[in-house]
Design a protein around this motif. Sequence first.
Motif, PDB file in Angstrom:
ATOM      1  N   UNK A  54       0.810  -1.221   0.000  1.00 19.36           N
ATOM      2  CA  UNK A  54       0.000   0.000   0.000  1.00 19.36           C
ATOM      3  C   UNK A  54       0.843   1.270   0.000  1.00 19.36           C
ATOM      4  N   UNK A  55       2.170   1.159   0.289  1.00 21.90           N
ATOM      5  CA  UNK A  55       2.948   2.394   0.325  1.00 21.90           C
ATOM      6  C   UNK A  55       4.442   2.219   0.473  1.00 21.90           C
ATOM      7  N   UNK A  56       5.020   1.128  -0.028  1.00 22.22           N
ATOM      8  CA  UNK A  56       6.437   0.853   0.271  1.00 22.22           C
ATOM      9  C   UNK A  56       7.381   0.960  -0.923  1.00 22.22           C
ATOM     10  N   UNK A  57       6.951   1.603  -2.023  1.00 23.54           N
ATOM     11  CA  UNK A  57       7.812   1.697  -3.207  1.00 23.54           C
ATOM     12  C   UNK A  57       8.533   3.044  -3.248  1.00 23.54           C
ATOM     13  N   UNK A  58       9.789   3.008  -3.704  1.00 24.76           N
ATOM     14  CA  UNK A  58      10.616   4.194  -3.926  1.00 24.76           C
ATOM     15  C   UNK A  58      10.909   4.299  -5.422  1.00 24.76           C
ATOM     16  N   UNK A  59      10.973   5.534  -5.938  1.00 23.51           N
ATOM     17  CA  UNK A  59      11.257   5.699  -7.365  1.00 23.51           C
ATOM     18  C   UNK A  59      11.705   7.130  -7.633  1.00 23.51           C
ATOM     19  N   UNK A  60      12.021   7.423  -8.895  1.00 24.22           N
ATOM     20  CA  UNK A  60      12.269   8.799  -9.319  1.00 24.22           C
ATOM     21  C   UNK A  60      11.385   9.120 -10.520  1.00 24.22           C
ATOM     22  N   UNK A  61      11.392  10.376 -10.962  1.00 26.86           N
ATOM     23  CA  UNK A  61      10.431  10.775 -11.996  1.00 26.86           C
ATOM     24  C   UNK A  61      10.680  10.069 -13.326  1.00 26.86           C
ATOM     25  N   UNK A  62      11.928   9.781 -13.648  1.00 25.33           N
ATOM     26  CA  UNK A  62      12.206   9.131 -14.930  1.00 25.33           C
ATOM     27  C   UNK A  62      11.732   7.683 -14.929  1.00 25.33           C
ATOM     28  N   UNK A  63      11.914   6.990 -13.816  1.00 29.15           N
ATOM     29  CA  UNK A  63      11.378   5.631 -13.720  1.00 29.15           C
ATOM     30  C   UNK A  63       9.855   5.636 -13.715  1.00 29.15           C
ATOM     31  N   UNK A  64       9.263   6.629 -13.048  1.00 31.19           N
ATOM     32  CA  UNK A  64       7.803   6.703 -13.025  1.00 31.19           C
ATOM     33  C   UNK A  64       7.244   7.000 -14.415  1.00 31.19           C
ATOM     34  N   UNK A  65       8.006   7.725 -15.230  1.00 31.40           N
ATOM     35  CA  UNK A  65       7.586   7.913 -16.619  1.00 31.40           C
ATOM     36  C   UNK A  65       7.558   6.572 -17.350  1.00 31.40           C
ATOM     37  N   UNK A  66       8.577   5.748 -17.125  1.00 33.08           N
ATOM     38  CA  UNK A  66       8.605   4.418 -17.743  1.00 33.08           C
ATOM     39  C   UNK A  66       7.397   3.592 -17.292  1.00 33.08           C
ATOM     40  N   UNK A  67       7.058   3.732 -16.013  1.00 33.98           N
ATOM     41  CA  UNK A  67       5.926   2.973 -15.467  1.00 33.98           C
ATOM     42  C   UNK A  67       4.615   3.392 -16.124  1.00 33.98           C
ATOM     43  N   UNK A  68       4.335   4.688 -16.152  1.00 36.07           N
ATOM     44  CA  UNK A  68       3.057   5.147 -16.700  1.00 36.07           C
ATOM     45  C   UNK A  68       2.992   4.880 -18.202  1.00 36.07           C
ATOM     46  N   UNK A  69       4.087   5.148 -18.911  1.00 43.95           N
ATOM     47  CA  UNK A  69       4.115   4.878 -20.351  1.00 43.95           C
ATOM     48  C   UNK A  69       3.914   3.390 -20.621  1.00 43.95           C
ATOM     49  N   UNK A  70       4.563   2.544 -19.836  1.00 41.86           N
ATOM     50  CA  UNK A  70       4.398   1.102 -20.000  1.00 41.86           C
ATOM     51  C   UNK A  70       2.982   0.648 -19.704  1.00 41.86           C
ATOM     52  N   UNK A  71       2.375   1.251 -18.677  1.00 44.90           N
ATOM     53  CA  UNK A  71       0.994   0.922 -18.312  1.00 44.90           C
ATOM     54  C   UNK A  71       0.035   1.280 -19.441  1.00 44.90           C
ATOM     55  N   UNK A  72       0.223   2.466 -20.037  1.00 47.83           N
ATOM     56  CA  UNK A  72      -0.696   2.948 -21.070  1.00 47.83           C
ATOM     57  C   UNK A  72      -0.469   2.291 -22.423  1.00 47.83           C
TER      58      UNK A  72
END
Length: 455
Positions: free
Chosen positions: A247-265
Amino acid sequence: MLEKRKYLTMIFIIIILLTGCKVNEQKNIENKMNEFLSLYNKNTEDSFSGSILIAKDKDVIYKESFGMADYENEIKNSADTIFPIGSITKSFTSVSILQLKEEGKIDLDDKISKYIGDLNNKQNITIHQLLTHSSGLQKEGLYSIEQHVPLDKNIDFIKKLPLLFNPGQNFSYSNAGYIMLAKIIEEVSGVSYNKYIEENIFKPLEMNNSFCGVDNNLIENQAVGYNLDNKNPIKLPLYNLSIVTGSGNIYSNVEDMQKYISGLLNGKLISEESLNRIKDNQLGNTEDGYSYGFFLNNRYDKKNIYHSGHIGNGGYNSLIKIFPDENYYMIYLTNNDNYEPLLITSQILEAILFEKEYALPKLENETELSEEDLKNYKGDYLFDEVQKISVLYKEGYLYTTSDDGSLNKLIPSENNEFYVENHPLIRVKFLENENNYIFRIINVTNVIEGIKINN
């Protein structure tokens, strides 16, 4: 042959012109966003401290960082800086559940008693209800700031808590529910929750700067969490986020989060059918709602899905917001315990992106207006035929009255525009309309107008 060359040349010129327009438009957006953040951090008591990334499809429109990651060691925030993302973790958990569903290993209507035993009166809760916070579980599980809390120990604690309501009867945001989902992921996959996220999300998307927290040690490139009220940095304690696995234990940075959202979409994590479950309200036919790991909302008549994260008294706030129809997404990761700077910044940057009005927190040199001009604006103004705001003239200045009876001083700037003293994000303007005056107020991005009803 000559005509064909002319045609191809014309097409080439059009492509160059369109590309140039796109670059100029993006530069204009970037300049406006930088202008706002510079003025906001300079002219208000708050500070946006962290990293921002805004993209359309796979193209980055805006990427900037502000403030310090570590005041003691004089390290600035950057795109590489790592932050705990808090409850945005829930979207990773929901994606994992949908992956397991696509593999035929679970069904969303399964009762959780199929995977977790000895549930007391919780055996009828379904996976769908955990995903949508409609299970009736309490908000929190075990609470410990510094100690590592094994997932099984947390599950045993949650099992003993009374339900808030019968499953499926209501909505109540629950970290405990997503901790339960982490346990189901472990039972079905045969590996730990952290290992599952690493193997099925981080590695496929090459999110090399993201990880699941298991202790309270500061790692390389991680921002320190602060309370930055009144721009006075107070270092806050590090949490052991094993207490909120799933529910709240992940760490990341903005560039990795871009990969996540782009990959999700773009179908790299789940199917289009599963993605539609995330985009659609799973709690009935309400305008706002919750899907799987995301809240739903409308902004400027544009549908968006979003989730925020807050490490309470730990110095971190985060927000991701996706506009699926426009293919825009916005990522904010901060190391300021105060959520308001993130909220205001996200609202203003959305206004800039969609070309809407917003209050720019300039503190211009005061413009002199005659007593006669100022007195023309005084009087009572009616808003939405209900709310009345009085404008008073006193000792060379205009004032508005607050609900508590106090006065707000209006500082004249230019073009009949004023800003409210000590509130630079509230701008007001007086407009003439058919021998009458309209009082126009812009509060951050909210615009209201009132018409003068008497002097």
